[in-house]
Enzyme design. Structure first.
Site, mmCIF file in Angstrom:
data_model
loop_
_atom_site.group_PDB
_atom_site.id
_atom_site.type_symbol
_atom_site.label_atom_id
_atom_site.label_comp_id
_atom_site.label_asym_id
_atom_site.label_seq_id
_atom_site.Cartn_x
_atom_site.Cartn_y
_atom_site.Cartn_z
ATOM 1 N N HIS A 95 -8.195 -4.597 -1.575
ATOM 2 C CA HIS A 95 -6.914 -4.104 -1.076
ATOM 3 C C HIS A 95 -6.183 -5.142 -0.234
ATOM 4 C CE1 HIS A 95 -4.127 -0.857 -0.445
ATOM 5 N NE2 HIS A 95 -4.190 -0.975 0.875
ATOM 6 N N ASP A 118 -9.826 -3.332 -5.709
ATOM 7 C CA ASP A 118 -9.185 -2.569 -4.643
ATOM 8 C C ASP A 118 -9.777 -1.161 -4.557
ATOM 9 O OD1 ASP A 118 -7.485 -1.250 -2.884
ATOM 10 O OD2 ASP A 118 -5.698 -2.256 -3.646
ATOM 11 N N SER A 123 0.837 -1.188 0.000
ATOM 12 C CA SER A 123 0.000 0.000 0.000
ATOM 13 C C SER A 123 0.880 1.249 0.000
ATOM 14 C CB SER A 123 -0.953 -0.070 1.190
ATOM 15 O OG SER A 123 -1.987 0.847 1.082
#
Length: 745
Positions: A715, A680, A595
């Site tokens: 995600h 995501d 991330s």
């Protein structure tokens, strides 16, 4: 309990998804390419010039076409399928090893297990894992004579044949059968314990549906609430408060819902119209109030709702003042408020009367070296979670009686911890007891749950995560070291290794993890799957770089905005330190980040590709400038407080200098694995796809560069617990292959 400095792990970039993409059959067909369907030559994404000009600067993005908000473009999906097929073909020779590694990792976990039960009213509540099942069961048992049994550190849930039976409230395994992805992020029991509201995500896009069920029979109560966040709380037995999002997925409205009525008739309690702010919702431990917070990265103000009279609406607890952020709790006649400002950057703790919130009494003053991280409030006690010199601390205080004046706190009692580096977090505690429950782990200590008696200082371990396969914590060494950054700042590093397998002469492989954004603290945590590396002679290290919150609020401030470059140079300094101290060499140094940590990976790979052998970037935020220039992308506006607003020239040029996609050069790079999730909602799949496409067309080496896109995930990748272990085995296999450490089978 509240979460202080509650920031998103990364900006939300997903839009609503097509129903056709969420069905299991469609997802299977998308990922059905095998290694025999493609040649080993990597796919070459077509180039379509897309010019972007600002402040006299021209950027050309040849892969802009990969962004498809609907995620239905046949051309885009075909390209992602080709990348997956290429990844499968490159790693086809290691599939047998990967399968064995997965069995090894899975073999360490106790598949049939239950969480530590927590007391809530007349019941023990807990979750259960079943052997071979991916998801949880949510359960409860009645407490015999619960009115006569005060909470104690020695409490155990009675499970004998004559004790009340277990009741399974909800089995996620049954719910997940019709979905490729399944996640429950809220499970809230009504005050009378007759109903449960739970928030369900079946796509990975973090757009939830809230269902209400009758606890005893599992039957639905009323129609579900759709297109909401996972923030949902009971005000009373027949009233819910919840939050919805605007068109860019910014939580912006608080609603009041009466059971038995249609969602369209719900009352909007508050609408946050400033698109740089997002709202959240918590219920006080006392269960008497609900708190609605509206925040960006530097400001936070609070409203409160009387849970017994939610129709009275919101009242201001702390006003909107730029630069002041506050969080609230409640006990008796007082609200307890943590307040942070530019002057009091590590926060102070205040109390104010419920009937006059303008009058405040300092309880814990601001301290420059100690940051107030969180608190747990009880009827007679207060537990404060602090950070000093990069390590968490817990201090327990006894409070005066509710009807007595609250003017100060007596000396608190600190809880002792055994490891040199560790993590400790609040767990579910009972408000009317003296028992503080917390979770503890370190790089060598499995997740453990403790009950601590704040009256006596007695601490009792309630559960230690079972690690099968002969695990012995004493065989592993944990250390805290300090690297010197380019500006002289001392940066902490947490390290673990198996003492009888590591030489510490530069010959050992090392995996260095980093994040460094949003004031998130990456404390040293235990991970059973990591043993598969440690037991093969790896060293694992965490670089606690600026931009995180490990060393206090200023540590974060010195790694954001126009100081963001410190995050990357700190990580490089940590890597160089580990090499200088002969923990590893460049030829054995692997790095990992996800991330915002994926941004870290992309930036340091561009800055010092010579320093690393292998890199894994999970769902990486790598197209910083293009994303942050587009306010139509979800939550871009609120993220300006983290990265800066590139519509201003100073920020534009600074962000361009580190944005990974914008800084790829024709030079040699390490072996790199990149992952993405089609659904995501935080980092759009197109960012890692563009990064790989441009890197492949530009770099000058023949090292592996692989992209793995999950078509049925968001995600956090896949949702099942074994599916996550399979992904870990896949990542480790790539790292071991790059280091030529996979044995012949």
């Amino acid at each position: 309990m509240w979460r202080l400095f509650n920031s998103r792990s990364l900006l939300v970039t997903a839009l609503s998804l097509s129903a056709s993409l969420s069905s299991p059959n469609t997802l299977r067909s998308m990922s059905s390419f095998s290694s025999t369907d493609t040649m080993r030559s990597p796919p070459a994404a077509k180039k379509v010039e897309h010019r972007m000009e600002m402040f006299g600067d021209v950027r050309v993005d040849n892969y802009y076409w990969l962004r498809d908000d609907s995620r239905t473009s046949p051309e885009v999906l075909s390209y992602l399928q080709q990348e997956n097929a290429y990844t499968d073909s490159v790693l086809s020779g290691t599939k047998q090893f990967e399968d064995q590694l997965f069995k090894e990792i899975r073999g360490r976990i106790k598949e049939e297990d239950i969480s530590v039960p927590y007391r809530q009213g007349p019941y023990y509540y807990y979750t259960r894992n079943l052997e071979g099942k991916e998801y949880l069961q949510h359960c409860r048992r009645l407490i015999p004579n619960h009115d006569m049994t005060p909470c104690s550190v020695h409490d155990t849930m009675p499970t004998g044949p004559d004790d009340p039976p277990e009741h399974v409230i909800l089995d996620e395994n049954i719910k997940a059968q019709e979905h490729g992805f399944y996640s429950i992020q809220a499970f809230k029991v009504s005050p009378n314990h007759k109903l449960v509201a739970y928030a369900e995500d079946t796509k990975g896009d973090e757009i939830y549906t809230v269902h209400v069920i009758d606890v005893e029979i599992g039957a639905p109560v009323g129609k579900p609430l759709t297109s909401v966040t996972s923030d949902v709380e009971w005000a009373n037995d027949d009233t819910l408060v919840y939050i919805t999002m605007d068109e860019i997925l910014r939580p912006d409205k608080v609603w009041l819902h009466k059971l038995g009525t249609d969602q369209s008739s719900d009352i909007c309690l508050y609408h946050e119209k400033d698109d740089t702010f997002s709202i959240d919702l918590q219920k006080s431990e006392s269960q008497e109030f609900l708190f609605v917070g509206s925040e960006n990265k530097i400001t936070r103000f609070i409203f409160f709702i009387d849970a017994s009279k939610p129709e009275d609406g919101l009242k201001v607890l702390t006003p909107h003042v730029v630069g002041i952020a506050s969080w609230a709790k409640h006990r008796g006649n007082h609200f307890f408020i943590i307040r942070r400002s530019e002057e009091f950057f590590n926060s102070e703790l205040l109390a104010c009367p419920v009937d006059d919130v303008s009058v405040t009494t300092p309880l814990i003053p601001h301290r420059e070296r100690i940051k107030i991280q969180d608190t747990c409030l009880f009827a007679n006690h207060l537990a404060v979670y602090e950070r000093e010199n990069g390590l968490p601390k817990v201090i327990a205080y006894h409070l005066p009686a509710v009807d007595e004046p609250l003017t100060s706190l007596e000396d608190g009692r600190a809880i002792d911890f055994i490891d040199p580096v560790y993590t400790v977090d609040p767990a579910q505690s009972e408000f009317n007891s003296s028992i503080l429950r917390f979770s503890y782990s370190s790089l060598r200590t499995p997740d453990s749950v403790y009950d601590y008696d704040m009256n006596t200082g007695t601490s009792v371990v309630k559960k230690i995560e079972t690690v099968l396969g002969g695990f012995d914590a004493s065989e592993y060494v944990t250390e805290r070291k300090w690297a010197t950054a380019s500006d002289g700042t001392q940066v902490p590093i947490s390290i673990v290794y198996r003492k009888n397998l590591v030489n510490l002469d530069g010959s050992d492989p090392l995996l260095l993890y980093g994040y460094g954004s949003y004031e998130v603290c990456i404390d040293p945590w235990f991970k059973a799957s990591r043993l598969s590396l440690l037991d093969r002679g790896f060293i694992f290290a965490i670089a606690h770089i600026r931009g995180g919150g490990e060393m206090g609020r200023q540590w974060y401030e010195n790694g954001k905005y126009l100081k963001k470059m410190n995050t990357f140079t700190d990580f490089i300094a940590c890597a160089e330190y580990l090499i200088e101290q002969r923990y590893c060499s460049k030829e054995k140094l692997c790095i990992e980040g996800r991330s915002a940590g994926g941004l870290l990976m992309g930036s340091v790979l561009n800055m010092r590709p010579d320093l690393f052998k292998v890199a894994f970037a999970g769902v990486p935020f790598v197209d910083v400038l293009t994303t942050m220039l587009d306010p139509t992308i979800p939550l871009t506006t609120s993220e300006w407080e983290e990265w800066g607003d590139p519509r201003k020239e100073e920020f534009y040029h600074y962000m361009k200098a580190y944005s990974p996609v914008d800084n790829i050069k024709a030079k040699n790079y390490p072996h790199i694995l990149v992952t993405a999730g089609l659904h995501d909602p935080r980092v759009m799949y197109s960012e890692p796809a563009k990064f790989v496409a441009k890197l492949r067309a530009t770099k000058t080496d023949n090292n592996m560069l692989l992209l793995k896109c999950e078509f049925g995930a968001g995600h956090s990748s896949k949702s099942g617990r074994f599916e996550k272990l399979q992904e870990q085995a896949f990542i480790y296999t790539f790292i071991l292959k790059a280091l030529d450490m996979i044995p012949e089978l």
